[in-house]
Design an enzyme around this catalytic site. Sequence first.
Site, PDB file in Angstrom:
ATOM      1  N   LYS A 121       0.830  -1.201   0.000  1.00 22.71           N
ATOM      2  CA  LYS A 121       0.000   0.000   0.000  1.00 22.71           C
ATOM      3  C   LYS A 121       0.866   1.253   0.000  1.00 22.71           C
ATOM      4  CE  LYS A 121      -1.839   1.916   3.605  1.00 22.71           C
ATOM      5  NZ  LYS A 121      -2.596   2.235   4.828  1.00 22.71           N
ATOM      6  N   ASP A 139      -6.561   0.880   1.118  1.00 20.28           N
ATOM      7  CA  ASP A 139      -6.581   1.061   2.569  1.00 20.28           C
ATOM      8  C   ASP A 139      -7.943   0.610   3.094  1.00 20.28           C
ATOM      9  OD1 ASP A 139      -8.342   3.054   1.838  1.00 20.28           O
ATOM     10  OD2 ASP A 139      -7.289   4.658   2.908  1.00 20.28           O
TER      11      ASP A 139
END
Length: 214
Positions: A121, A139
């Site tokens: 991420k 997320d």
Amino acid sequence: MLSNKKTLEAVTIMGEVFPDATTSLVADSDFHFLIAVILSAQATDKSVNLATPALFARYPTSKELAQATPNEVEEYIKTIGLYRNKAKYLVQCAQALEQKFAGVVPQTLKELMSLPGVGRKTADVVLAERFKIPAIAVDTHVSRVSKRLGIVRQSDDVLTIEQTLMKKLPKEIWIAAHHRMIYWGRHQCMARSPKCITCPLIDLCNFGQKQLKQ
């Protein structure tokens, strides 16, 4: 499951509601942005932005941070969640940048993920924001919105969500879609008390329709 066409329609509507959706992390260099993203894990961007000015001033490049101790770094980030672990990661990340990349933040997913404290991420966010390389960072907001809308399955993991979104959306809007979905999760489709009754995506959303029937 939403089709590619319906997924694009949903993300387009999100863009109409939040036309200025973008990162809220503040940084003056690629290195500082990388540090900010590492710090933002399980913390708010607001808390990161409050702490980083002093941190960035003390450690303007990876060279200075690589020479610091975690205890020294902790003093600058105590207001951020998991600050002890993050302090260790920041120092180790800076050291790896110096040793492997001559202090320059790399521009590939593999190289970024080789740095301590940098997961997929974080790497995706850095690639998208600093280098404009198309990526969709997943997320908690992106995951929740994707699952509630039925873009992905409820059981899908982060990597599967990322891959599904990339398949269903045109590459040229991946970065924008990431920001729109984050804003949607923060301001419209929150974890608690989502605003289903006023949601412009209600016709596309089985989750929202079920909520209205309760």
